[in-house]
Motif scaffolding. Structure first.
Motif, PDB file in Angstrom:
ATOM      1  N   ASP A 245      31.393  19.731  -6.727  1.00  0.00           N
ATOM      2  CA  ASP A 245      32.161  20.792  -7.395  1.00  0.00           C
ATOM      3  C   ASP A 245      32.095  22.109  -6.627  1.00  0.00           C
ATOM      4  N   THR A 246      31.000  22.351  -5.924  1.00  0.00           N
ATOM      5  CA  THR A 246      30.857  23.620  -5.197  1.00  0.00           C
ATOM      6  C   THR A 246      31.725  23.667  -3.946  1.00  0.00           C
ATOM      7  N   LEU A 247      32.185  22.505  -3.487  1.00  0.00           N
ATOM      8  CA  LEU A 247      33.069  22.444  -2.321  1.00  0.00           C
ATOM      9  C   LEU A 247      34.533  22.382  -2.736  1.00  0.00           C
ATOM     10  N   LEU A 248      34.820  21.700  -3.870  1.00  0.00           N
ATOM     11  CA  LEU A 248      36.213  21.536  -4.300  1.00  0.00           C
ATOM     12  C   LEU A 248      36.677  22.813  -4.992  1.00  0.00           C
ATOM     13  N   ARG A 249      36.906  23.807  -4.166  1.00  0.00           N
ATOM     14  CA  ARG A 249      37.343  25.113  -4.642  1.00  0.00           C
ATOM     15  C   ARG A 249      38.539  25.568  -3.820  1.00  0.00           C
ATOM     16  N   GLU A 250      39.311  26.484  -4.377  1.00  0.00           N
ATOM     17  CA  GLU A 250      40.508  26.954  -3.687  1.00  0.00           C
ATOM     18  C   GLU A 250      40.144  27.568  -2.330  1.00  0.00           C
ATOM     19  N   ALA A 251      41.010  27.339  -1.342  1.00  0.00           N
ATOM     20  CA  ALA A 251      40.717  27.822   0.002  1.00  0.00           C
ATOM     21  C   ALA A 251      40.764  29.340   0.080  1.00  0.00           C
ATOM     22  N   SER A 252      41.596  29.970  -0.746  1.00  0.00           N
ATOM     23  CA  SER A 252      41.796  31.416  -0.645  1.00  0.00           C
ATOM     24  C   SER A 252      40.969  32.210  -1.656  1.00  0.00           C
ATOM     25  N   SER A 253      40.158  31.517  -2.450  1.00  0.00           N
ATOM     26  CA  SER A 253      39.353  32.215  -3.457  1.00  0.00           C
ATOM     27  C   SER A 253      38.124  31.378  -3.750  1.00  0.00           C
ATOM     28  N   ASP A 254      37.303  31.862  -4.682  1.00  0.00           N
ATOM     29  CA  ASP A 254      36.135  31.077  -5.069  1.00  0.00           C
ATOM     30  C   ASP A 254      36.384  30.350  -6.387  1.00  0.00           C
ATOM     31  N   GLN A 255      37.659  30.205  -6.774  1.00  0.00           N
ATOM     32  CA  GLN A 255      37.993  29.520  -8.012  1.00  0.00           C
ATOM     33  C   GLN A 255      37.995  28.000  -7.812  1.00  0.00           C
ATOM     34  N   PRO A 256      37.585  27.226  -8.832  1.00  0.00           N
ATOM     35  CA  PRO A 256      37.620  25.764  -8.711  1.00  0.00           C
ATOM     36  C   PRO A 256      39.031  25.258  -8.450  1.00  0.00           C
ATOM     37  N   GLN A 468      41.710  22.902   3.878  1.00  0.00           N
ATOM     38  CA  GLN A 468      41.293  23.563   2.641  1.00  0.00           C
ATOM     39  C   GLN A 468      39.797  23.411   2.380  1.00  0.00           C
ATOM     40  N   LEU A 469      39.249  22.242   2.681  1.00  0.00           N
ATOM     41  CA  LEU A 469      37.818  22.059   2.438  1.00  0.00           C
ATOM     42  C   LEU A 469      36.975  22.845   3.435  1.00  0.00           C
ATOM     43  N   THR A 470      37.414  22.948   4.684  1.00  0.00           N
ATOM     44  CA  THR A 470      36.647  23.759   5.632  1.00  0.00           C
ATOM     45  C   THR A 470      36.736  25.242   5.271  1.00  0.00           C
ATOM     46  N   ALA A 471      37.904  25.673   4.784  1.00  0.00           N
ATOM     47  CA  ALA A 471      38.026  27.065   4.334  1.00  0.00           C
ATOM     48  C   ALA A 471      37.112  27.331   3.148  1.00  0.00           C
ATOM     49  N   SER A 472      37.026  26.353   2.218  1.00  0.00           N
ATOM     50  CA  SER A 472      36.120  26.492   1.081  1.00  0.00           C
ATOM     51  C   SER A 472      34.665  26.530   1.541  1.00  0.00           C
ATOM     52  N   ALA A 473      34.332  25.674   2.503  1.00  0.00           N
ATOM     53  CA  ALA A 473      32.959  25.654   3.012  1.00  0.00           C
ATOM     54  C   ALA A 473      32.598  26.972   3.685  1.00  0.00           C
ATOM     55  N   ARG A 475      33.696  29.849   2.978  1.00  0.00           N
ATOM     56  CA  ARG A 475      33.569  30.876   1.955  1.00  0.00           C
ATOM     57  C   ARG A 475      32.359  30.655   1.042  1.00  0.00           C
ATOM     58  N   ASN A 476      32.063  29.390   0.698  1.00  0.00           N
ATOM     59  CA  ASN A 476      31.144  29.131  -0.404  1.00  0.00           C
ATOM     60  C   ASN A 476      29.794  28.530  -0.021  1.00  0.00           C
ATOM     61  N   MET A 477      29.678  27.909   1.150  1.00  0.00           N
ATOM     62  CA  MET A 477      28.431  27.229   1.482  1.00  0.00           C
ATOM     63  C   MET A 477      27.386  28.205   2.011  1.00  0.00           C
ATOM     64  N   PRO A 478      26.105  28.005   1.674  1.00  0.00           N
ATOM     65  CA  PRO A 478      25.032  28.852   2.209  1.00  0.00           C
ATOM     66  C   PRO A 478      24.970  28.754   3.730  1.00  0.00           C
ATOM     67  N   ASN A 479      24.564  29.823   4.358  1.00  0.00           N
ATOM     68  CA  ASN A 479      24.552  29.870   5.820  1.00  0.00           C
ATOM     69  C   ASN A 479      23.676  28.784   6.432  1.00  0.00           C
ATOM     70  N   GLU A 480      22.571  28.443   5.757  1.00  0.00           N
ATOM     71  CA  GLU A 480      21.643  27.489   6.350  1.00  0.00           C
ATOM     72  C   GLU A 480      22.188  26.058   6.364  1.00  0.00           C
ATOM     73  N   VAL A 481      23.218  25.751   5.562  1.00  0.00           N
ATOM     74  CA  VAL A 481      23.791  24.396   5.569  1.00  0.00           C
ATOM     75  C   VAL A 481      25.263  24.392   5.986  1.00  0.00           C
ATOM     76  N   LYS A 482      25.838  25.564   6.144  1.00  0.00           N
ATOM     77  CA  LYS A 482      27.268  25.636   6.467  1.00  0.00           C
ATOM     78  C   LYS A 482      27.617  24.875   7.746  1.00  0.00           C
ATOM     79  N   PRO A 483      26.870  25.013   8.843  1.00  0.00           N
ATOM     80  CA  PRO A 483      27.222  24.256  10.055  1.00  0.00           C
ATOM     81  C   PRO A 483      27.243  22.753   9.816  1.00  0.00           C
ATOM     82  N   ARG A 484      26.279  22.250   9.043  1.00  0.00           N
ATOM     83  CA  ARG A 484      26.247  20.810   8.767  1.00  0.00           C
ATOM     84  C   ARG A 484      27.473  20.387   7.967  1.00  0.00           C
ATOM     85  N   VAL A 485      27.797  21.122   6.909  1.00  0.00           N
ATOM     86  CA  VAL A 485      28.935  20.770   6.058  1.00  0.00           C
ATOM     87  C   VAL A 485      30.226  20.779   6.867  1.00  0.00           C
TER      88      VAL A 485
END
Length: 658
Positions: A245-256, A468-473, A475-485
């Motif tokens: 759910d934390t990844l499936l968010r709009e690419a242009s916002s932090d909305q689900p 869209q998923l990379t844009a969400s990542a 925006r929303n993923m923590p820096n310590e795991v963002k490269p992996r995601v």
């Protein structure tokens, strides 16, 4: 998720544009399906039925949230609980019959809750919760007493007014007032179920339905089923996977991401003549004359091989036959939660563009409508990108042209329509070996999707999803795991940071189990050569990890086990070929299943299905069974007894004092 109702959207016209609207007029103008951003779990306790009112969103002001909760019939509750009151009773309502182009009056057992829409009563409220929360369902059996309901054999369907409740797929205790399907709630009895979801419970799509041996199929086929969504807000970290759910968010916002729920049901009602026989037309299809009342009251002629096809009934979606889906936008990505809550038919979901110049097939049904679908639903097949099955996130997104859903299955897919227009939502044809009916199935129209413009620029769906998923990542993923995601998404749309369970390697396995389904020549429904006997159980020991081999000697059967899910290892066809990656030329349902996690899996006759499962946390007694629910009621079920290790390689029952 937002599913709304608009009577203005459904009109019975004889124009090309009325193609989809004519299908929906029968539902008393109740079939409009719209998508909206999904809500944060903490903002929502219980949602109204999918066709009644929209769910809350995390952006709602407190006063708006309270107003919507009140209008949906829910009480203000502690933020760590979801509460639902359910009353079971006989409900008289209407169901659209395409064969006669009119509504049939039916009287069926149903769940009633505050806010239930009387026009669409045969679909239960959607419960939304989160890991670490408690779900409380206060269930009251308001059906009439049955003083002489017992049958000579336990495995003869019986006691149709007695019931209980099963939270299908939840990882919770099977004992006490939790997911305890050994309980019997007779008419007049009230009981509160309490599901304590652990803090590490997977986020996903689950559901609830009755599970009393002897009456399960009849009650579920009446529409007694509801979705149970577990929403997660856990971000992945270097030491722990997160919620999808934390990844499936709009690419242009932090909305689900916008989403919608599609719950498929097969309500096999029938009307009877003065001799008690099902009324049929000249072609053998079931009919109800004006003034008749359709009911589900007999296993002998309303369930079993060939009955669903013979009935001429249609699979409903969210309680409506042949609905129109609106609110779709060309080029906009949505999450669809698909839930097969039916009993007697395989749903092979396919999306195809509709011929724009075609006239409405007013009055068509059965073979004539099937022919119309074959002639006019001819556009390219749209891909569905499956991110999770049975509520459990995949390690890699699976692209599907046909999505085979057996009874009990759930499938979360990402869907995007390339251009404005109308699209056919189809239950595609299936070979006999791929279907729970054990007969070849013709394609059937499930509904029409109306997709609005303007025209989106040409795109390739996989590329759009990646974008869209990379844009969400980002925006929303923590820096310590963002490269992996990001790296995993770019490597074939992998989702390794969101899988809820660790893979089970062969080195972890410390035991084996074998199971086979069978239907004997004298019509005995069996697991391992025995029909259901409540005092017999398969003993398993908590803490072990075991490999199971599943097979079927006669017919295909969806295997379902409560409490602990399993990981697919291999699926061998009768020649010994593993088809868990490639699938089969005439049947796509096994393709890309290797290493996926499930709680329900179709076992074809003569195939060997190999799975692995960890037995974690919960002890007590529960069941495994075939999810063709009338097979379960007739004996294709077995108790499972999870034991505490005795320190000597064996186990001790929870009831033992020695």
């Amino acid at each position: 998720m937002n599913t709304s109702v608009s009577s203005a959207r459904i009109r019975h016209q004889r124009t090309a544009l009325a193609l989809c609207l004519a299908f929906a007029a029968h539902g008393a103008a109740l079939a409009q399906q719209s998508a909206a951003p999904a809500e944060d779990a903490a903002a929502l306790r219980v949602a109204a039925p999918p066709v009644l009112a929209r769910m809350l969103r995390s952006t709602d002001a407190p006063e708006t949230a309270q107003k919507l909760l009140t209008s949906a019939g829910a009480r203000p509750l502690d933020t760590r609980e979801a509460k639902l009151d359910l009353v079971i009773g006989l409900t008289t309502s209407k169901i659209w019959n395409p064969a006669t182009q009119r509504n049939d009056t039916v009287e069926l057992r149903s769940y009633k809750s505050p806010g239930t829409d009387p026009n669409i009563p045969f679909v239960a409220p959607t419960v939304v919760t989160a890991p670490g929360e408690t779900v409380r369902i206060a269930l009251k059996n308001g059906l009439d007493p049955e003083p002489d309901c017992a049958q000579p054999s336990l495995n003869t369907p019986h006691c149709f007014n007695s019931t209980n409740l099963h939270s299908h797929g939840l990882w919770v205790s099977p004992s006490g007032n939790s997911d305890n399907v050994m309980l019997t709630l007779h008419p007049g009895v009230s009981f509160e179920y309490e599901y304590n979801l652990p803090a590490d419970h997977p986020a996903g799509t689950f559901w609830y339905h009755p599970h009393l041996h002897g009456s399960t199929a009849l009650q579920v086929s009446s529409g007694m089923a509801g979705a149970l969504l577990v929403r997660g807000a856990r971000l992945p970290s270097p030491t722990r996977n997160g919620d999808l759910d934390t990844l499936l968010r709009e690419a242009s916002s932090d909305q689900p991401m916008a989403e919608r729920l599609l719950m498929f049901q097969q309500v096999a009602y029938a009307c009877r003549n003065s001799a008690g026989k099902i009324k049929t037309d000249a072609k053998g299809n079931w009919i109800c004359d004006p003034g008749d009342i359709g009911r589900i009251d007999n296993y002998d002629d309303q369930f079993g091989f060939g009955t669903w096809q013979k009935s001429g009934r249609y699979t409903s979606v969210n309680g409506v036959v042949l609905p129109t889906f609106t609110g779709l936008q060309a080029g906009k990505l949505e999450r669809w939660r698909l839930l097969h809550a039916g009993v007697r038919d395989t749903v092979n979901l396919q999306l195809r563009a509709l011929n724009a110049r075609v006239a409405a097939p007013v009055g068509l049904a059965g073979v004539a409508l099937e022919n119309w679908v074959s002639k006019n639903c001819t556009g390219p097949v749209l891909s569905q990108f499956e991110v999770a099955a049975d509520g459990l996130t995949h390690g890699q997104i699976i692209e599907k042209r046909e999505n085979v859903l057996q009874p009990g299955y759930r499938s979360d897919v990402l869907v995007v329509f390339p251009t404005p227009g109308r699209y056919c939502v189809i239950d595609a044809a299936a070979p006999a070996s791929a279907s729970v009916t054990q007969a070849a199935e013709d394609r059937q129209l499930l509904g029409i999707a109306e997709v609005a413009g303007p025209f989106a620029p040409a795109f390739e769906p996989r590329a759009l999803i990646l974008q869209q998923l990379t844009a969400s990542a980002e925006r929303n993923m923590p820096n310590e795991v963002k490269p992996r995601v990001l790296a995993e998404l770019r490597d074939g749309l992998r989702l390794g940071a969101f899988v809820p369970h660790r893979d089970i390697p062969k080195s972890e396995v410390n035991g084996n189990q074998e199971l086979y389904f069978n239907i004997t020549d004298d019509d005995q429904y069996q697991v391992d050569g025995n029909s259901y006997a409540p005092k017999q159980a398969r003993d398993l020991i908590l803490g072990r990890t075991e490999e199971w081999t599943l097979t079927s000697k006669r017919g295909g059967h969806p295997f379902h086990i409560h409490v602990n899910p399993f990981q697919v290892v291999a699926i061998y066809d009768p020649s010994g070929k593993d088809v868990s990656v490639s699938g089969e030329p005439n049947d796509p349902q096994y393709a890309n299943l290797r290493n996926t996690w499930k709680d329900t899996l179709f076992v074809k006759q003569g195939y060997n299905v190999v799975i692995r499962s960890r037995y974690e946390r919960y002890i007590g007694e529960y069941v495994l069974h075939c999810h063709i629910l009338d097979h379960e009621d007739r004996g294709m079920m077995q108790n499972v007894r999870m034991l505490v290790p005795d320190g000597k390689g064996g186990g001790i029952s929870a009831n033992s004092h020695h």
